[in-house]
Design a protein around this motif. Structure first.
Motif, PDB file in Angstrom:
ATOM      1  N   LYS A 415       3.444  -3.340   4.681  1.00  0.00           N
ATOM      2  CA  LYS A 415       3.621  -3.553   3.244  1.00  0.00           C
ATOM      3  C   LYS A 415       2.971  -4.854   2.801  1.00  0.00           C
ATOM      4  O   LYS A 415       2.336  -4.918   1.725  1.00  0.00           O
ATOM      5  N   THR A 418      -0.846  -4.238   2.645  1.00  0.00           N
ATOM      6  CA  THR A 418      -1.272  -3.495   1.454  1.00  0.00           C
ATOM      7  C   THR A 418      -1.104  -4.325   0.182  1.00  0.00           C
ATOM      8  O   THR A 418      -1.940  -4.283  -0.719  1.00  0.00           O
ATOM      9  N   THR A 419      -0.043  -5.109   0.105  1.00  0.00           N
ATOM     10  CA  THR A 419       0.180  -5.967  -1.077  1.00  0.00           C
ATOM     11  C   THR A 419      -0.887  -7.052  -1.159  1.00  0.00           C
ATOM     12  O   THR A 419      -1.433  -7.333  -2.248  1.00  0.00           O
ATOM     13  N   THR A 420      -1.201  -7.676  -0.041  1.00  0.00           N
ATOM     14  CA  THR A 420      -2.238  -8.710  -0.021  1.00  0.00           C
ATOM     15  C   THR A 420      -3.586  -8.120  -0.405  1.00  0.00           C
ATOM     16  O   THR A 420      -4.373  -8.735  -1.151  1.00  0.00           O
ATOM     17  N   GLN A 422      -4.104  -5.598  -2.338  1.00  0.00           N
ATOM     18  CA  GLN A 422      -4.087  -5.350  -3.782  1.00  0.00           C
ATOM     19  C   GLN A 422      -4.308  -6.642  -4.567  1.00  0.00           C
ATOM     20  O   GLN A 422      -5.051  -6.682  -5.559  1.00  0.00           O
TER      21      GLN A 422
END
Length: 432
Positions: A415, A418-420, A422
């Motif tokens: 997670k 994927t957040t980084t 984005q």
């Protein structure tokens, strides 16, 4: 830098959790493996820069945490050569390294150590466990004396037990004091010659006058039996000893009687040739002046308490057994056994620092300390449990708990990745 740092940290977390998951998988797969020692996981944080005003993200690594000193449960086994250690220590084993020109097994010079005691005899007579490791121990010579200078692979000699010619016959009996003069009684003892053949020898007693008896030794099987010799046995006060006890010998022909006073051995010697030369035999009748051995007390019947001899017939190999003190005994079908070696237990200052050759065998390291071979239950070594095996020290319930934690931690790190990603994409889009 923080975005890139978070990406690197999350990826290190994925790698660490992957390794932790691998440890769990290895443990679960070997939960039924004899002597297997589980691998736990220890996580270590790497910090790149951390002050009172600034902290830059670092990374994490997963280190194996070995549990070599943690014992598994011990269960009985149908294998009579199976061994388990209750307490600290390992079996010393060797790994085969090929064969020599004669086809005999050669071994690696390195000694390994294991708790897997599922040993059995292979076709060469070696004690080998199911993982192919050969048990090492202290060999014993023909007299049973151990050579503790070095550990060698144990190979069981399955040859015959050589016969032992009879050299001594022990008799405990009572001649009837109330028998009439001229009464004759007989004992017969089976003895062995140098080739292990059995022969009968008759001990014939004839009541004389007073407290005297005559002993005649003969070999039955012929008519009349072949005489060996005679000797007079003198009992009681007339021979200077307590009533009913043997006091002296006299009138010997073909036999020899020992001399001495009360308490000295009362022995009659004779020699018989069964075809391999004279065989000297000593007939032990106890002690002069003692009620142990041959006596003459009240009664009308000749009573034999025990009649023994020390000869042994030829014996063929029957089985191998290991005692709780580690002695390896070869058993023969003539009822004899012979100690050929002893299995020691090898201890280390820090067994968790041993280097794994595989899940069931280890190598000594500087950190583990030098191996110390000792007798069972001595110098910190554990006890030996025979016909038993030590199970893996893996706890399935605990491993599943670790599995869930690793899975959740892995998901959390994905997670972050994927957040980084984005956020980096949003940063790039700012220039458009």
């Amino acid at each position: 830098m923080s975005l890139y740092g978070s990406m690197v940290t999350a990826i290190s977390g994925l790698t660490a959790q992957s390794r932790a998951l691998g440890h769990v998988a290895d443990n679960v797969a070997n939960s039924q493996t004899t002597g297997y020692k589980r691998v736990d996981t220890s996580f270590e944080d790497y910090v790149t820069n951390s002050t009172q005003r600034l902290h830059e993200s670092g990374s994490v690594v997963a280190r194996p945490d070995y549990t070599n000193s943690l014992q598994g449960s011990i269960a009985q086994s149908d294998n009579t050569l199976a061994l388990a250690i209750s307490g600290q220590g390992f079996f010393a084993v060797a790994q085969p390294a090929g064969t020599d020109a004669q086809g005999a097994t050669e071994f690696s010079k390195s000694t390994l150590y294991t708790r897997a005691g599922d040993f059995g005899l292979n076709n060469e007579g070696y004690l080998v466990n199911n993982q192919g490791y050969y048990l090492k121990g202290w060999p014993a010579n023909a007299a049973g004396t151990l050579n503790r200078t070095d550990l060698t692979t144990l190979r069981i000699d399955q040859s015959v037990f050589d016969p032992v010619a009879t050299g001594s016959v022990g008799l405990s009996a009572n001649l009837p004091a109330d028998a009439a003069t001229g009464t004759a009684v007989t004992s017969q003892v089976q003895i062995y010659d140098a080739l292990g053949r059995q022969h009968a020898v008759s001990l014939n007693y004839t009541k004389g006058t007073g407290d005297a008896w005559q002993l005649a030794v003969s070999i039955p099987g012929t008519t009349p039996p072949t005489p060996v010799g005679t000797i007079d046995l003198n009992f009681g006060a007339g021979a200077g000893v307590p009533p009913g006890t043997l006091g002296s010998f006299s009138g010997a022909t073909g036999l020899t009687g020992s001399g001495g006073g009360a308490g000295d051995p009362a022995q009659v010697g004779f020699s018989i040739d069964f075809g391999q030369g004279p065989q000297n035999i000593s007939l032990d009748l106890g002690s002069f002046g003692s009620s142990q051995g041959l006596t003459q007390f009240s009664g009308t019947e000749y009573e034999v308490g025990s009649l023994t001899q020390n000869g042994i017939p030829r014996g063929s190999f029957s089985s191998v057994s290991i005692k709780e003190n580690g002695d390896v005994a070869v058993n023969y079908d003539n009822g004899q056994s012979r100690t050929v070696a002893r299995v020691p237990i090898v201890s280390f200052a820090d067994p968790d620092r041993l280097q794994r050759a595989d899940g069931q065998a280890f190598l000594a390291t500087v950190e583990s300390g030098e191996p110390l071979a000792a007798d069972i239950n001595n110098n910190g070594a554990g006890k030996l449990v025979t016909s038993a095996l030590e199970s893996s020290n893996v706890d399935i319930a605990s491993e599943f708990s670790k599995l869930i934690l690793a899975q959740r931690a892995y998901t959390a790190n994905t997670k972050i990745v994927t957040t980084t990603d984005q956020m980096l994409q949003d940063t790039i889009n700012m220039t458009r």
